[in-house]
Scaffold this active site. Structure first.
Site, PDB file in Angstrom:
ATOM      1  N   ASP A 237      45.058 -64.447 -25.230  1.00  0.00           N
ATOM      2  CA  ASP A 237      46.443 -64.734 -24.887  1.00  0.00           C
ATOM      3  C   ASP A 237      47.317 -64.664 -26.140  1.00  0.00           C
ATOM      4  O   ASP A 237      47.133 -65.451 -27.068  1.00  0.00           O
ATOM      5  CB  ASP A 237      46.493 -66.146 -24.266  1.00  0.00           C
ATOM      6  CG  ASP A 237      47.855 -66.491 -23.726  1.00  0.00           C
ATOM      7  OD1 ASP A 237      48.866 -66.000 -24.271  1.00  0.00           O
ATOM      8  OD2 ASP A 237      47.920 -67.265 -22.760  1.00  0.00           O
ATOM      9  N   PHE A 238      48.279 -63.736 -26.154  1.00  0.00           N
ATOM     10  CA  PHE A 238      49.054 -63.589 -27.401  1.00  0.00           C
ATOM     11  C   PHE A 238      50.023 -64.740 -27.658  1.00  0.00           C
ATOM     12  O   PHE A 238      50.573 -64.842 -28.747  1.00  0.00           O
ATOM     13  CB  PHE A 238      49.727 -62.211 -27.528  1.00  0.00           C
ATOM     14  CG  PHE A 238      50.520 -61.678 -26.368  1.00  0.00           C
ATOM     15  CD1 PHE A 238      51.393 -62.471 -25.645  1.00  0.00           C
ATOM     16  CD2 PHE A 238      50.417 -60.322 -26.040  1.00  0.00           C
ATOM     17  CE1 PHE A 238      52.143 -61.954 -24.599  1.00  0.00           C
ATOM     18  CE2 PHE A 238      51.163 -59.791 -24.979  1.00  0.00           C
ATOM     19  CZ  PHE A 238      52.021 -60.607 -24.261  1.00  0.00           C
ATOM     20  N   HIS A 256      60.249 -56.992 -22.859  1.00  0.00           N
ATOM     21  CA  HIS A 256      61.113 -56.912 -21.658  1.00  0.00           C
ATOM     22  C   HIS A 256      60.610 -57.802 -20.508  1.00  0.00           C
ATOM     23  O   HIS A 256      61.318 -58.015 -19.541  1.00  0.00           O
ATOM     24  CB  HIS A 256      61.320 -55.455 -21.204  1.00  0.00           C
ATOM     25  CG  HIS A 256      60.145 -54.824 -20.533  1.00  0.00           C
ATOM     26  ND1 HIS A 256      60.201 -53.568 -19.963  1.00  0.00           N
ATOM     27  CD2 HIS A 256      58.870 -55.251 -20.338  1.00  0.00           C
ATOM     28  CE1 HIS A 256      59.040 -53.271 -19.437  1.00  0.00           C
ATOM     29  NE2 HIS A 256      58.208 -54.261 -19.651  1.00  0.00           N
ATOM     30  N   ASN A 303      64.682 -54.211 -12.405  1.00  0.00           N
ATOM     31  CA  ASN A 303      63.246 -54.299 -12.101  1.00  0.00           C
ATOM     32  C   ASN A 303      62.629 -55.507 -12.802  1.00  0.00           C
ATOM     33  O   ASN A 303      61.805 -56.223 -12.235  1.00  0.00           O
ATOM     34  CB  ASN A 303      62.562 -53.003 -12.556  1.00  0.00           C
ATOM     35  CG  ASN A 303      61.164 -52.875 -12.001  1.00  0.00           C
ATOM     36  OD1 ASN A 303      60.891 -53.310 -10.878  1.00  0.00           O
ATOM     37  ND2 ASN A 303      60.258 -52.313 -12.788  1.00  0.00           N
ATOM     38  N   GLN A 307      60.976 -59.021 -10.975  1.00  0.00           N
ATOM     39  CA  GLN A 307      59.557 -59.355 -11.084  1.00  0.00           C
ATOM     40  C   GLN A 307      59.082 -59.948 -12.398  1.00  0.00           C
ATOM     41  O   GLN A 307      57.880 -60.132 -12.589  1.00  0.00           O
ATOM     42  CB  GLN A 307      58.695 -58.153 -10.702  1.00  0.00           C
ATOM     43  CG  GLN A 307      58.960 -56.901 -11.482  1.00  0.00           C
ATOM     44  CD  GLN A 307      58.027 -55.793 -11.027  1.00  0.00           C
ATOM     45  OE1 GLN A 307      56.896 -56.048 -10.639  1.00  0.00           O
ATOM     46  NE2 GLN A 307      58.479 -54.564 -11.083  1.00  0.00           N
TER      47      GLN A 307
HETATM   48  N1  SAM Z   1      51.795 -52.084 -23.734  1.00  0.00           N
HETATM   49  C1  SAM Z   1      51.327 -51.470 -22.504  1.00  0.00           C
HETATM   50  C2  SAM Z   1      52.136 -50.251 -22.150  1.00  0.00           C
HETATM   51  O1  SAM Z   1      53.282 -50.128 -22.605  1.00  0.00           O
HETATM   52  O2  SAM Z   1      51.627 -49.402 -21.400  1.00  0.00           O
HETATM   53  C3  SAM Z   1      51.331 -52.434 -21.339  1.00  0.00           C
HETATM   54  C4  SAM Z   1      52.653 -53.038 -20.938  1.00  0.00           C
HETATM   55  S1  SAM Z   1      52.499 -54.130 -19.564  1.00  0.00           S
HETATM   56  C5  SAM Z   1      54.131 -54.158 -18.958  1.00  0.00           C
HETATM   57  C6  SAM Z   1      52.346 -55.758 -20.309  1.00  0.00           C
HETATM   58  C7  SAM Z   1      50.984 -56.026 -20.901  1.00  0.00           C
HETATM   59  O3  SAM Z   1      50.977 -57.324 -21.495  1.00  0.00           O
HETATM   60  C8  SAM Z   1      49.852 -56.009 -19.889  1.00  0.00           C
HETATM   61  O4  SAM Z   1      48.817 -55.204 -20.382  1.00  0.00           O
HETATM   62  C9  SAM Z   1      49.438 -57.455 -19.787  1.00  0.00           C
HETATM   63  O5  SAM Z   1      48.075 -57.615 -19.430  1.00  0.00           O
HETATM   64  C10 SAM Z   1      49.736 -57.940 -21.187  1.00  0.00           C
HETATM   65  N2  SAM Z   1      49.902 -59.398 -21.273  1.00  0.00           N
HETATM   66  C11 SAM Z   1      50.673 -60.179 -20.495  1.00  0.00           C
HETATM   67  N3  SAM Z   1      50.599 -61.459 -20.878  1.00  0.00           N
HETATM   68  C12 SAM Z   1      49.757 -61.489 -21.936  1.00  0.00           C
HETATM   69  C13 SAM Z   1      49.283 -62.533 -22.788  1.00  0.00           C
HETATM   70  N4  SAM Z   1      49.677 -63.784 -22.592  1.00  0.00           N
HETATM   71  N5  SAM Z   1      48.428 -62.201 -23.784  1.00  0.00           N
HETATM   72  C14 SAM Z   1      48.029 -60.913 -23.968  1.00  0.00           C
HETATM   73  N6  SAM Z   1      48.457 -59.879 -23.203  1.00  0.00           N
HETATM   74  C15 SAM Z   1      49.306 -60.167 -22.200  1.00  0.00           C
END
Ligand code: SAM
Length: 346
Positions: A237-238, A256, A303, A307
């Site tokens: 988890d970042f 975003h 969008n 969501q």
């Molecule tokens: N960077 C990629 C791209 O542009 O194709 C994916 C973008 S996607 C909208 C958001 C990404 O953030 C997903 O892969 C999701 O699993 C990841 N994510 C969401 N919350 C996260 C968290 N708390 N820690 C790590 N990754 C997370």
């Protein structure tokens, strides 16, 4: 006297109003596998042949194919009294067939379409519609997207496909060759941008950081032994877990999703983990400062409203977030495609 005044024909407005019909034609044709079938057939097919192969009614199929032809997604051939259909070249190459490496696999994931159904409510309330659409807590943004493995892979394919078309411009908008170790935060949803980095910069290695189950699925579905310069960091988890050290952090379509406050929190964590002299690259659809466009970014911002907790932002808005987190030397570049780049230094 008595003559009705001439009224201008509102062509554009009428086109906008039927826009959702067009999207549905595209999505249904993809879902039924029409374009894949025509690709495999290697000759034009009739509506009867297509309906038999994909298991649909002849009447419905005839109308769907006619609409696809009107949209120039299919070619029509006259064969005596019959009409035959084949893929157009651009439809086949870029968008429609799942097997194309440049496929946009246009099946928008269900979560998006369900949330868009409640756009009016989202605008009224100023928040996402997860609860209404799925009955899940709106705080857990990715829960609905990742509720089944199938849904997760679909979302990843969608995320993946765009980088085959816009990825090179994004990673070459700035010269990233000085950065040898790169961390793609939240990059697992495909890993496609990491692949663009390793092909544009032969000396770099990329570590992909994402939620553990996303990393696992990504590894299983999108990676082979050939991707030796791409590794994974499965801790998670970042917002909570330690981030790996790197010269450059890429956050593509991450900020975003989040509020300004969450973005600053995340950027502060990146700033802490970043080596001195290192940088962060934001990849987002940038809005113009005067609010006049681009239309795609304006639509994407809605969008994000339906969501997520986030929004699309302008370069100045991203600069403010980066500055608040301690970054300096902030520059941005428009690529001319959907996604743009913002680079900042520690
Ligand atoms: N960077 C990629 C791209 O542009 O194709 C994916 C973008 S996607 C909208 C958001 C990404 O953030 C997903 O892969 C999701 O699993 C990841 N994510 C969401 N919350 C996260 C968290 N708390 N820690 C790590 N990754 C997370």
């Amino acid at each position: 006297p008595g003559a009705t005044p001439a009224v201008a024909y509102p062509r554009k407005i009428l086109e906008y109003m039927e826009g959702f019909l067009i999207s549905k034609v595209v999505f249904s044709s993809c879902e039924l596998g029409v374009f894949d079938l025509l690709l495999g057939a290697e000759r034009p097919l009739s509506a009867e042949e297509i309906s038999q192969a994909v298991g649909t009614s002849v009447d419905g199929t005839e109308r769907l194919l006619a609409a696809c032809a009107g949209l120039q997604l299919l070619n029509i051939h006259q064969d005596g009294g019959r009409l035959l259909y084949s893929n157009t070249e651009s439809g086949q190459t870029f968008t429609m067939t799942r097997s194309s490496p440049l496929s946009l696999s246009l099946t928008v994931p269900e979560p998006s379409t369900l949330c868009w159904h409640y756009l009016t409510d989202a605008v009224r309330e100023g928040r996402n519609q997860y609860e209404k659409a799925f009955g899940v807590d709106a705080k857990d943004l990715f829960q609905a997207l990742y509720r089944s493995d199938e849904e997760m892979v679909k979302f990843m394919q969608l995320m993946n496909s765009i980088w085959n078309i816009c990825g090179k411009e994004v990673v070459t908008a700035f010269d990233l060759s000085p950065f040898k170790t790169i961390c793609d935060l939240g990059g697992s949803c495909s890993g496609a941008l990491a692949k663009q980095c390793t092909s544009a910069y032969p000396e770099c290695t990329v570590t992909i950081f994402d939620l553990p189950k996303v990393v696992r699925t990504s590894r299983e579905n999108f990676f082979s032994e050939a991707n030796r310069r791409i590794g994974f960091y499965e801790v998670g988890d970042f917002f909570k877990d330690p981030l790996p050290g790197a010269d450059l952090y890429i956050l593509a379509r991450i900020l975003h999703d989040w509020t300004d406050q969450r973005c600053i929190e995340l950027l502060q964590r990146v700033h802490q983990a970043c080596r001195p002299g290192g940088s962060v690259l934001l990849v987002e659809a940038l809005l113009y400062e005067d609010g006049s466009g681009p239309l795609t970014a304006q639509l994407y911002s809605l969008n994000m409203l339906v969501q997520t907790e986030g929004r699309e932002r302008s370069a100045a808005q991203y600069a403010a977030l980066l500055t608040a987190a301690g970054f300096t030397s902030i520059q941005h570049r428009f690529t001319g495609k959907i996604y743009d780049a913002v680079l900042a230094r520690k």
